[in-house]
Design an enzyme around this catalytic site. Structure first.
Site, PDB file in Angstrom:
ATOM      1  N   LYS A 214      13.953  16.102 -18.975  1.00 18.89           N
ATOM      2  CA  LYS A 214      12.846  15.153 -18.840  1.00 18.89           C
ATOM      3  C   LYS A 214      11.550  15.914 -18.973  1.00 18.89           C
ATOM      4  CE  LYS A 214      12.279  10.760 -17.713  1.00 18.89           C
ATOM      5  NZ  LYS A 214      13.336   9.772 -17.985  1.00 18.89           N
TER       6      LYS A 214
HETATM    7  N1  GLU Z   1      13.399   7.604 -20.977  1.00 15.09           N
HETATM    8  C1  GLU Z   1      14.645   6.918 -21.098  1.00 15.09           C
HETATM    9  C2  GLU Z   1      15.510   7.153 -19.879  1.00 15.09           C
HETATM   10  O1  GLU Z   1      15.020   7.491 -18.804  1.00 15.09           O
HETATM   11  C3  GLU Z   1      15.344   7.216 -22.404  1.00 15.09           C
HETATM   12  C4  GLU Z   1      15.688   8.648 -22.645  1.00 15.09           C
HETATM   13  C5  GLU Z   1      16.152   8.947 -24.076  1.00 15.09           C
HETATM   14  O2  GLU Z   1      16.263   8.022 -24.855  1.00 15.09           O
HETATM   15  O3  GLU Z   1      16.393  10.105 -24.344  1.00 15.09           O
HETATM   16  O4  GLU Z   1      16.686   6.935 -19.893  1.00 15.09           O
END
Ligand code: GLU
Length: 441
Positions: free
Chosen positions: A127
């Site tokens: 993240k």
């Molecule tokens: N931000 C989204 C999540 O928390 C998607 C992450 C992604 O598609 O890599 O799942």
């Protein structure tokens, strides 16, 4: 350009405050690791795997100086936390939010590892974040800070290594700038596959059909699988939502298509309700035009207390972490909490709800649709293919239903609640792979 001068939010005290050198003992990261370890203890997971999962592999912090439109310089703090890559490249969103902190990013990276493992998609977890309120930036400033952040991350991201995506405060436009910056910097053997460095891109620039609505759509597929077991069906169900951004507004619209009725919505601007139903599409248009739900003409403004006390079948938090606390839980009158946001329910709130017969469908299952369609986008980029919307939907449904069934089977097998079961199912998969690969060296 003029020389630097202090402005609002730029005093020495502000700079010191943003250094974030303090430590919070009762933080979400520690609690989330606790949950992972509890779930691992329900299985026969060896100590070294628990040890590895308790900390991210890499925590990257960068500081990005960017010249603002008025000539001032600002320094933006960026993060990328890479939690685990035993199942495949690191994967997860980039969040732009003023209040973001390292421990929050670490928590979200850990949750990404769990999500990808639960859905059996070949990614690890990561993240990223940028400490900024994107609504305070002009389009040019947003682009410059995004490009500077991407350049600062440099080789720490890549289509085979770590693949960012949208999250709170970012969108397809931001992903396009990230991909473009990466392509301009990277020594890519093929610039076509280099686009796969980020997902959630615009359709015209290597995005996938269905990525925009994917998280909401995935949640609807989970409900399709789970509602009958709870003696419920879509038609006539009432629901309320916290958050009306990408995930909230798509969830609202898709549930409405299924015959459900949206009774109340809360966001950063306030809360609204209408016992006869709020039209999800019209509210999305209102939010796009006005920045929030307040002022929507066909509903009554209500207090936050009234919002939580609104009687509904499904209560859907789709905003930030830990927004539903014990005080809220005591007021809530719902049958099921459907977690669309990451970690939206505090442990004490969850316990209270479970003790009072409310089912809580865990986030790592309910919102895994986003990263699943990200995986489809990455795959299409690498194959130079474009899948039809119907193909994306069908494949998403297969993944979501399989994950939902795994959670139900694990809960029955381990005799535990759905949250622990979702973590246990994820950890079991990771543990199997560590057992085969061993721990380097
Ligand atoms: N931000 C989204 C999540 O928390 C998607 C992450 C992604 O598609 O890599 O799942």
């Amino acid at each position: 350009m003029g020389k630097s001068m202090p402005a609002a939010g730029q005093t020495t005290a502000d700079i010191i405050r943003d250094l974030e050198t303090y430590y919070e003992p009762e933080n979400l990261y520690l609690r989330t690791v606790g949950l992972v370890l509890d779930a691992a203890d329900l299985l026969d997971v060896p100590h070294e795997v628990k040890l590895i999962l308790s900390q991210p592999k890499n925590e990257i912090m960068v500081h990005c100086p960017v010249r603002m439109d008025d000539g001032r310089w600002e320094l933006f703090k960026g993060y990328r936390v890479q939690h685990n890559n035993v199942l495949g490249p690191y994967k997860g969103g980039m969040r732009y939010h003023k209040e973001v902190k390292l421990d929050e990013v670490k928590t979200l990276a850990l949750l990404m590892t769990m999500k990808c493992a639960l859905a059996s998609i070949p990614y690890g977890g990561a993240k990223g974040a940028l400490k900024v309120d994107p609504r305070e930036l002009s389009e040019g400033e947003l682009m410059r800070v995004t490009r500077r952040l991407t350049a600062a991350l440099g080789g720490n991201i890549g289509p085979d290594y770590d693949i960012p995506a949208p999250d709170v405060g970012t969108d397809a436009r931001v992903m396009a700038w990230m991909a473009d910056t990466y392509i301009n910097f990277a020594e890519c053997s093929s610039k076509v596959t280099a686009r796969a460095v980020v997902t959630g891109k615009p359709l015209e620039f290597g995005g996938s059909h269905g990525r925009d609505k994917a998280t909401g759509q995935g949640l609807v597929y989970v409900l399709e699988e789970m509602l009958p077991g709870m003696g419920m069906e879509f038609a006539g169900l009432g629901f309320s939502l916290i958050g009306y951004g990408n995930v909230g507004s798509w969830t609202g619209r898709l549930l409405q298509q299924k015959g459900c009725r949206m009774h109340a919505v809360l966001d950063h601007t306030g809360a609204i309700a209408n016992p006869d139903g709020i039209d999800a599409g019209q509210l999305a248009a209102h939010v796009a035009a006005h920045g929030g739900v307040v002022g929507y003409p066909d509903a009554r403004a209500i207090s936050e207390e009234e919002f939580y006390a609104t009687e509904v079948d499904l209560f859907i938090p789709a905003a930030l972490e830990q927004m539903v606390n014990l005080e809220h839980a005591k007021r809530m009158r719902c049958k099921v909490v459907v977690e669309a946001a990451n970690a939206p329910t505090t442990p004490r709130a969850e316990q209270y709800l479970l003790d009072h017969g409310v089912e809580v469908l865990p986030a790592i299952l309910c919102n895994v649709g986003g990263v699943t369609v990200s995986y489809f986008e990455w795959k299409q980029n690498r194959l130079s293919e474009t899948w039809d919307a119907a193909v994306v939907d069908e494949r998403l449904k297969t993944v979501m239903c399989r994950a939902a069934r795994r959670v139900l089977e694990t809960a029955a097998h381990l005799k535990c609640n759905l949250r622990l079961a979702s973590f246990a199912a994820a950890i079991q998969h990771i543990n199997q792979v560590y057992a085969m690969r061993g721990v380097f060296p």
